[in-house]
Design a protein around this motif. Structure first.
Motif, mmCIF file in Angstrom:
data_model
loop_
_atom_site.group_PDB
_atom_site.id
_atom_site.type_symbol
_atom_site.label_atom_id
_atom_site.label_comp_id
_atom_site.label_asym_id
_atom_site.label_seq_id
_atom_site.Cartn_x
_atom_site.Cartn_y
_atom_site.Cartn_z
ATOM 1 N N MET A 82 0.859 -1.185 0.000
ATOM 2 C CA MET A 82 0.000 0.000 0.000
ATOM 3 C C MET A 82 0.893 1.231 0.000
ATOM 4 O O MET A 82 1.707 1.414 0.889
ATOM 5 C CB MET A 82 -0.893 -0.005 1.246
ATOM 6 N N LYS A 83 0.745 2.043 -1.008
ATOM 7 C CA LYS A 83 1.553 3.254 -1.137
ATOM 8 C C LYS A 83 0.739 4.525 -0.930
ATOM 9 O O LYS A 83 1.292 5.613 -0.852
ATOM 10 C CB LYS A 83 2.198 3.318 -2.523
ATOM 11 N N LYS A 84 -0.589 4.381 -0.922
ATOM 12 C CA LYS A 84 -1.433 5.551 -0.715
ATOM 13 C C LYS A 84 -2.744 5.110 -0.061
ATOM 14 O O LYS A 84 -3.135 3.951 -0.113
ATOM 15 C CB LYS A 84 -1.712 6.286 -2.024
ATOM 16 N N VAL A 85 -3.402 6.065 0.538
ATOM 17 C CA VAL A 85 -4.696 5.838 1.179
ATOM 18 C C VAL A 85 -5.767 5.884 0.097
ATOM 19 O O VAL A 85 -5.730 6.728 -0.794
ATOM 20 C CB VAL A 85 -4.957 6.915 2.252
ATOM 21 N N THR A 86 -6.708 4.964 0.186
ATOM 22 C CA THR A 86 -7.804 4.908 -0.777
ATOM 23 C C THR A 86 -9.136 5.121 -0.058
ATOM 24 O O THR A 86 -9.211 4.956 1.165
ATOM 25 C CB THR A 86 -7.844 3.538 -1.484
ATOM 26 N N PRO A 87 -10.184 5.464 -0.803
ATOM 27 C CA PRO A 87 -11.500 5.597 -0.170
ATOM 28 C C PRO A 87 -11.922 4.302 0.541
ATOM 29 O O PRO A 87 -12.478 4.345 1.638
ATOM 30 C CB PRO A 87 -12.438 5.904 -1.335
ATOM 31 N N ARG A 88 -11.643 3.158 -0.061
ATOM 32 C CA ARG A 88 -12.024 1.888 0.547
ATOM 33 C C ARG A 88 -11.242 1.608 1.835
ATOM 34 O O ARG A 88 -11.778 1.009 2.762
ATOM 35 C CB ARG A 88 -11.851 0.741 -0.442
ATOM 36 N N SER A 89 -9.993 2.028 1.890
ATOM 37 C CA SER A 89 -9.224 1.781 3.114
ATOM 38 C C SER A 89 -9.733 2.650 4.259
ATOM 39 O O SER A 89 -9.775 2.218 5.411
ATOM 40 C CB SER A 89 -7.723 1.968 2.880
ATOM 41 N N ILE A 90 -10.155 3.870 3.956
ATOM 42 C CA ILE A 90 -10.757 4.732 4.990
ATOM 43 C C ILE A 90 -12.087 4.126 5.440
ATOM 44 O O ILE A 90 -12.370 4.034 6.638
ATOM 45 C CB ILE A 90 -10.960 6.170 4.469
#
Length: 162
Positions: A82-90
């Motif tokens: 994971m290199k960035k935050v995504t809407p699904r991860s939030i």
């Protein structure tokens, strides 16, 4: 004004009535939960400022170098690349917080309130005939609760070793 989203999703647990998106999804608990799950529980303690996140990666590099020859546990974000935050991860973290509300009430009274809320939902969705299916006995046999009991027993057994 009543908030449509839970207060823990907002910075400082509130919003500006003239700009309802202000602070949304910037809540301290949400950020701490995200960091605890994806980077490490220790990293969740430091969330102040507008850091660029390099500290998590850099700290892990230093730990790897400092313990040369010793295997260093990678955090989840590294494992899944994971290199960035995504809407699904939030959304995943927000859902986890909600699940914890129901499955880990902090005491007997909170547990009774959860039971009443689940009974209310069951009645609203399925009617009165299914209300008793959420009894304490049924919930105690749910796999998630059985897992908690198993983990607790194993942890207790570990501390009881000579």
């Amino acid at each position: 004004m009543d908030l449509s989203f839970p207060a823990y999703l907002y910075d400082k647990y509130t919003t500006n009535p003239d700009d309802l998106k202000e602070g949304l999804f910037k809540g301290k608990i949400l950020i701490q939960g995200f960091k605890a799950v994806f980077t490490s529980p220790l990293s969740a303690k430091v969330i102040e400022g507008d850091g660029d996140g390099a500290d998590v990666i850099e700290n892990n590099r230093h730990a790897s170098k400092a313990h040369s020859g010793v295997k260093v546990k990678k955090h989840v974000a590294q494992i899944i690349q994971m290199k960035k935050v995504t809407p699904r991860s939030i959304a995943y973290i927000a859902c986890q917080t909600i699940v914890d509300f129901f499955e880990k009430p902090p005491g007997q009274e909170a547990s009774r309130r959860v039971d009443r809320l689940l009974e209310w939902w069951t009645r609203k969705v399925f009617g009165w005939s299914h209300r008793d299916e959420l009894s304490s006995t049924v919930k105690a046999t749910m796999s998630v609760n059985a897992l908690v009991r198993q983990r607790t027993a194993r942890d207790d057994a570990t501390f009881d070793l000579p």
